[in-house]
Design a protein around this motif. Structure first.
Motif, PDB file in Angstrom:
ATOM      1  N   GLN A   8       0.813  -1.214   0.000  1.00 46.26           N
ATOM      2  CA  GLN A   8       0.000   0.000   0.000  1.00 46.26           C
ATOM      3  C   GLN A   8       0.845   1.261   0.000  1.00 46.26           C
ATOM      4  O   GLN A   8       0.352   2.352  -0.297  1.00 46.26           O
ATOM      5  N   PRO A  90     -10.808   3.946   1.362  1.00 45.20           N
ATOM      6  CA  PRO A  90     -10.421   2.681   0.703  1.00 45.20           C
ATOM      7  C   PRO A  90      -9.928   2.919  -0.724  1.00 45.20           C
ATOM      8  O   PRO A  90     -10.400   3.821  -1.417  1.00 45.20           O
ATOM      9  N   TYR A  91      -8.981   2.097  -1.130  1.00 48.07           N
ATOM     10  CA  TYR A  91      -8.431   2.109  -2.488  1.00 48.07           C
ATOM     11  C   TYR A  91      -7.818   3.471  -2.832  1.00 48.07           C
ATOM     12  O   TYR A  91      -7.966   3.980  -3.945  1.00 48.07           O
ATOM     13  N   HIS A 169      -1.333   3.128   9.243  1.00 53.12           N
ATOM     14  CA  HIS A 169      -1.868   2.361   8.123  1.00 53.12           C
ATOM     15  C   HIS A 169      -1.561   0.869   8.263  1.00 53.12           C
ATOM     16  O   HIS A 169      -2.396   0.010   7.936  1.00 53.12           O
ATOM     17  N   GLN A 173      -4.362  -2.191   8.559  1.00 55.76           N
ATOM     18  CA  GLN A 173      -4.388  -3.330   7.646  1.00 55.76           C
ATOM     19  C   GLN A 173      -4.211  -4.648   8.393  1.00 55.76           C
ATOM     20  O   GLN A 173      -4.869  -5.641   8.073  1.00 55.76           O
ATOM     21  N   THR A 201      -9.411   3.331  13.590  1.00 53.53           N
ATOM     22  CA  THR A 201      -9.637   4.205  12.439  1.00 53.53           C
ATOM     23  C   THR A 201      -9.939   5.627  12.893  1.00 53.53           C
ATOM     24  O   THR A 201      -9.433   6.601  12.312  1.00 53.53           O
TER      25      THR A 201
END
Length: 227
Positions: A8, A90-91, A169, A173, A201
């Motif tokens: 990522q 996301p993404y 991050h 994950q 988060t």
């Protein structure tokens, strides 16, 4: 498997073209341009209120000579805050997880504050390398230590921002992967893990905002020493 967690943080590429530029320009599309009209919408009013309050709070301890940096520091704060928050979606990709980008922001701005001090008040700028009242035998040692601490400042700025965002991050994950893996085996534990993921988060949202503010605040403190 462990190495895939770091995918990522790789610069996204599409058809051989790095998308880093698009990620850096995206925040500029989210903010409305100021209007000269008396009546504006709620979003523009809230945006102007935030910018004015932040600028006022940031420039409060600075001398009038440092007020010329208002536009640079405020724009930097809005830019870092935007890309940090967008990186939590996301993404998406977070450019500030790249040490090269953070150092590219920290080194020129820090060097500008040092050069301003050497140009406007060279005696006071060089005086920071030797605290007043230092015993004579300790003068060479303290000069070396203060010089090293001066040149470590941009490295600390860049590494602090990179490390905090990267660690957050990675934790998100890791915990999300654990929640998916435990779902068919132990649903109760998976639900508790998902709850922990939600709390983490929210914490990462706070970290994204705080780290952007700390980056700009430290730059303003470096500027305060040299104006």
């Amino acid at each position: 498997m462990a190495l895939s967690f770091f995918d990522q943080f790789m610069t996204p590429v599409f058809l051989g073209v790095p998308l880093m530029g698009i990620a850096l320009m995206l925040p500029s599309l989210l903010f409305q341009k100021p209007s000269s009209q008396w009546l504006t919408n709620r979003v523009l009013t809230l945006q102007n209120w935030f910018v004015n309050r932040f600028t006022q709070q940031l420039l409060l301890p600075l001398n009038p000579g440092g007020h010329t940096w208002a536009l640079i520091l405020t724009s930097l704060m809005v830019f870092l805050l935007s890309i940090n928050m967008l990186g939590l979606l996301p993404y998406t990709f977070t450019p500030t997880t790249q040490l090269s980008l953070n150092m590219g922001l920290a080194v020129p701005l820090w060097l500008a504050t040092v050069l301003i001090g050497l140009r406007n008040q060279p005696t006071a700028a060089l005086g920071h390398l030797l605290p007043e009242g230092t015993p004579t035998p300790l003068i060479p040692v303290l000069i070396v230590i203060e010089t090293i601490s001066l040149f470590i400042r941009p490295l600390a700025l860049g590494v602090r921002l990179t490390a905090n965002l990267t660690a957050g991050h990675l934790l998100i994950q890791l915990i999300a992967t654990a929640a998916f893996v435990l779902a068919p085996i132990m649903p109760t534990v998976s639900l508790l893990t998902a709850t922990l993921l939600l709390m983490l988060t929210l914490l990462e949202v706070a970290v994204a905002m705080i780290q952007a503010y700390v980056f700009v605040l430290l730059l303003s403190l470096y500027l305060q020493e040299n104006v």
